[in-house]
Each structure stands twice: as C-alpha cells, then as structure tokens.
Design an enzyme around this catalytic site. Structure first.
Site, PDB file in Angstrom:
ATOM      1  N   LYS A 178       1.010  -1.223   0.034  1.00  0.00           N
ATOM      2  CA  LYS A 178       0.086  -0.046  -0.161  1.00  0.00           C
ATOM      3  C   LYS A 178       0.831   1.089  -0.174  1.00  0.00           C
ATOM      4  CE  LYS A 178      -1.385   2.947   2.633  1.00  0.00           C
ATOM      5  NZ  LYS A 178      -0.977   4.413   2.491  1.00  0.00           N
ATOM      6  N   GLY A 235       2.436   4.321  13.646  1.00  0.00           N
ATOM      7  CA  GLY A 235       3.030   2.868  14.207  1.00  0.00           C
ATOM      8  C   GLY A 235       2.440   2.587  15.492  1.00  0.00           C
ATOM      9  N   GLU A 252       9.055   0.257  11.709  1.00  0.00           N
ATOM     10  CA  GLU A 252      10.290   1.083  11.689  1.00  0.00           C
ATOM     11  C   GLU A 252       9.811   2.446  11.626  1.00  0.00           C
ATOM     12  OE1 GLU A 252      12.842   3.360  11.102  1.00  0.00           O
ATOM     13  OE2 GLU A 252      12.556   3.122   8.827  1.00  0.00           O
ATOM     14  N   CYS A 286      14.261   9.298   8.537  1.00  0.00           N
ATOM     15  CA  CYS A 286      14.210   8.954   9.952  1.00  0.00           C
ATOM     16  C   CYS A 286      15.325   8.740  10.623  1.00  0.00           C
ATOM     17  CB  CYS A 286      13.329   7.701   9.833  1.00  0.00           C
ATOM     18  SG  CYS A 286      14.239   6.254   9.028  1.00  0.00           S
ATOM     19  N   GLU A 386      10.477  14.955  16.263  1.00  0.00           N
ATOM     20  CA  GLU A 386      11.034  14.823  15.060  1.00  0.00           C
ATOM     21  C   GLU A 386      10.732  15.827  14.044  1.00  0.00           C
ATOM     22  OE1 GLU A 386      11.892  10.889  12.231  1.00  0.00           O
ATOM     23  OE2 GLU A 386       9.877  11.261  13.005  1.00  0.00           O
TER      24      GLU A 386
END
Length: 484
Positions: A178, A235, A252, A286, A386
């Site tokens: 996806k 996540g 991840e 990341c 982040e």
C-alpha cells in the site's frame, strides 16, 4: 511521456479499480499536478488480499524450494538494475528528493538490498537439524509467515518497499503493498518489473491509497503480518490493531538521532559528514542526525562553521543535479517545518542561519530555508520532537559522559554517530548510546546487518538474516528413530 495511470496492480495483473476515485500527484517543486492514478478503495484491498490469500494457501509460491524463489528474485534484480535512472527520476518528480540523492540512494540502494537479500537467502538456515535435549533430534524449519501487508512512507518509497517485499518473497510469503498517496508512481515501475520477472499470479499486489485504506488493510483478517515504515503516531495505531488481533508486526518508526562530536574530531571532515547525515533527502529521513552534540569549549566555533557550510548549500529544483536541498513533500510538511523553526526561536535557541520564510529566488514550491540553531537545550521541543526537515540543533555538553546522557535523553533510539580520531574511544561511545544503529566517523545502512530502533523508534529489524527471519515462522519437528 505521461505519468498518468488508469489501473491497479492486483494479483500480478493490471485491473480496473473498484471506484473512479483518483489520486493527484503534485510536484513539490512546481505545485502542479504531474500525474493522476487510481485511488485504491476498501474493495480493491479486499481483491488484493483475496488474491494473496489464494496464492499463499493454494498456489505454488510458498511450496517452491528456496532456490526456486531465489531464481525468480534474481530475475527481478536484473530487471530492476536496468531501470535505476528511470526510478530515480520518478521519485524526484513525485516527492521532491534531490536527483543527486535519488541517484545515489533512492534507486540504487533498493537494488543493492535485493542483491544483499539474495546472498543472505542462499546461506539462510531454512531447515536445520540440531541435537535434542531429551534425546531425539529436532528439525527446525523457517516457514513463510503468510500474507504480508507492506506499508511504506513517501520519503524513501522504494527503499522501504524493497526492504519488506524482497525478504517476504524469498521467505515464500505473498504481499499486498500500500504505497503512500504522495508517492505512488515509483510502485508502478516496480509493478512492471514484477510482471516481467516471473513472479506467479496472485503473489504481489500494489494498491495506493490514504490512511483509511491503509487501516482497512491492517485490519483485514486475511493478512498475517504487517510491515510498516512511517511515523511513530501511525506505528502506535498499527501496533495496537495488530496486538488486538495477535497479528505479526514490524514497525520502523521515527528518530531524533544525535551526532556526538568529540574534541579531537577532524572538524572539516565532520561538518562534511553532518551535511549529509543531517540533511539527506532535504532532512526528510528517519535516521537524520539532527542533534549535533559539541563540547562547550568547541561549541561556538563549530556551530558557526556548520552554519556557514549549511548556508552555502544549493536549494532548488530537485531535478537539477546541482541542488543539494529540495522542497518538502507537501505544503503541510513545509508548514510543519516552518512551525518548528518558529518554536525554536520562541524557546530561545540561537538562530545562526536559515529561519522562517521561503529561500531566496524560489517563488513557488514547498521549500524551507536550511536552518541551524545553536545553544540548544536538549529539553527544547526542537531537540526532542522529529521535525523531518532541514533543521539542525547544536547542543553543548560538559564531557563525554554528559554527551552520552544527552544522546540517550530521547524517546527515540534509531541512529547516531560519534566523530573522533580515536576509534577505540568512538567504539566505547557507540556501546553506550541506546540506538539500533550507530556509526563511528560515518553513517550508513549496511544491508548485511540488522536495521531498526530502540524505544519509540520501532519494533523488529530489517536487513541482514534478522530482517529475512521477520517474514518466517519457526517450526520444531521432533524426530524419533524408527525403532523407537
């Protein structure tokens, strides 16, 4: 040549989508639509999972020998290698990665992953015999986990697709991919390659769509494992769903990695390294080392030199080979990064270069000015959250113990580096920083070694034998001799 598409890749064949919904792919540089492709729906996901389920439960792929699957993936590798330049250009066009980075990493690194996984698969202990503690020997088998939902992000789309698809295929799984709605075009190139490589019917489907389509795939009862790369927030949601269903999952997620600069470091070489590992892919990575830890004695001079180097980087059209920093993937990302730059100023960090506003000479596109803050306190939001853009924070430390403490004072634990002329001292620091990957005077992802994070940076590992094993279930077969 148009990039428009009118079909979905379901079960290894091009299929008419269930609805007329369309995804418009917008250039982050021109802000113009560069392609229109079908937007996958729940019905399309259902068809893809049904094809994958049939191929796994009834088809030949899981029942082939590892050597037979390796031969097919080797075909895939050769076909992929022939289209690296095209893949790099497509990724730069759809999500704004500088073509210099796309040609270095976005396209070649996935092909390198394929080759690395092939080498691992040839030596992998698919079936082994060990002595039993109670007498009889035990056969230990690695069997395919089943139907895999592979969900990559937009920032390094092929890199994160291949890290899931190829080990899953080698293990004997079937896969539904996806892609993110911002970056579906590269997966059309991949689908064409898969169609030529000899992957059997039903084994791979690719259906691009948004969050709701992704959640439908994650929740689908026909899916045995979810492999996701993306934000920590997403996540958490995926992990919770998989936990409810006792479904296998690997995640991840995000990072806020630290580069520790020791006093004996080669300053010029360190700054060159930090420009890449801090600002690669325009900071949309990341593993980006966005916290730069420098001793108080070195702080001012080093921060000034780093800011000068960043200020000299060329920002512009991602398809221009001279561009080092491209646009953010979307307006929302541009606004997010500019918002954090404003937060840094409000928190009292010292702005050395960059700041809010569009870079000079760019009157359109989702660009932000590469920014360096100095005198940052690690408790500030710009040091803890982040940002996912070209923003570096220079943080002073008292001694090496303090540097390690600051590096570990994070909700994340994905990557990191130390810069020093004393390798033994660097390795000592590496042992003390709680991250899944770490570099001494360098940073790279070696596809022979496991990659992943501690803490909120994820669950599970990619790459290496450990990454291949994520797509298998272990079975123990107890062997009694006939006379027993």
């Amino acid at each position: 040549m148009t990039l428009d598409r009118d079909a979905l890749f379901i079960g290894g064949a091009w299929a008419k989508p269930a609805t007329d919904a369309v995804l418009e792919v917008v250039s982050p540089h021109s802000e113009e639509v560069v392609a229109r492709v079908p937007e996958g729906s729940a019905a399309d996901i259902d068809a893809a999972v049904a094809a994958a389920r049939r191929a796994f439960d009834e088809g030949p792929w899981p029942r082939m020998s590892p050597a037979e699957r390796i031969d097919v993936v080797q075909n895939l590798s050769g076909l992929y290698a022939a289209r690296l330049e095209e893949m790099a250009t497509v990724i730069s066009t759809e999500m704004g990665s500088p073509i210099s980075f796309a040609s270095l990493a976005q396209a070649p690194a996935p092909w390198m992953q394929i080759e690395a996984f092939l080498a691992i698969a040839r030596e992998f202990p698919w079936e082994s015999i060990r002595p039993g503690a109670l007498g009889p020997e035990v056969m230990v088998r690695h069997e395919p986990v089943g139907v895999v939902a592979a969900i990559p992000p937009w920032n390094v789309p092929q890199f994160t697709v291949i890290s899931k698809l190829v080990p899953a295929l080698l293990a004997g799984c079937t896969v539904v991919v996806k892609p993110a709605p911002e970056s579906p075009l590269d997966c059309y190139v991949l689908a064409e390659i898969l169609g030529e490589a000899g992957v059997p019917e039903g084994v791979v489907s690719i259906v691009a769509g948004g969050r709701e389509v992704g959640e439908h795939l994650v929740r689908h009862p026909g899916v045995d494992k979810v492999a996701f790369t993306g934000s920590t927030a997403a996540g958490r949601r995926i992990g919770a769903i998989c936990g409810e269903q006792l479904k296998r999952v690997s995640l991840e997620l995000g990072g806020k990695s630290a580069a520790i600069v020791l006093d004996d470091a080669d300053v010029a070489a360190t700054i060159e390294g930090l420009k890449f590992i801090g600002l690669m892919n325009s900071g949309q990575a990341c593993v980006a080392q966005t916290r730069v830890l420098v001793s108080r004695a070195m702080h001012d001079d080093f921060a000034t030199a780093l800011a000068e180097a960043v200020a000299a980087m060329k920002v512009g059209d991602p398809l221009d080979p001279a561009s080092e920093i491209g646009p953010m993937v979307a307006r929302r990302q541009q606004e997010r990064v500019e918002g954090y730059i404003g937060i840094g100023q409000q928190e009292g960090a010292k702005l050395l270069t960059g700041g809010p506003g569009r870079p000079d000479g760019l009157d359109r596109g989702w660009y932000v000015r590469p920014t360096v803050f100095a005198a940052v306190d690690n408790r500030m939001r710009i040091a803890q959250e982040e940002i996912f853009g070209p923003v570096l924070s220079v943080i002073p430390y008292d001694d090496v113990d303090d540097a390690v403490r600051i590096a570990n004072d994070s909700a994340y634990g994905l990557a990191g580096t130390v810069w020093t002329t004393d390798q033994d001292a660097g390795v000592d620091v590496a042992r003390r920083v709680r991250t899944g990957t770490f570099g001494v005077n360098t940073y790279t992802m070696d596809f022979a070694a496991p990659f992943g994070g501690y803490k909120e940076s994820g669950v599970g590992r990619e790459f290496g034998p450990e990454g291949l094993a994520q797509y298998t279930e272990l079975k123990s077969v107890y062997l009694a001799s006939p006379e027993m």
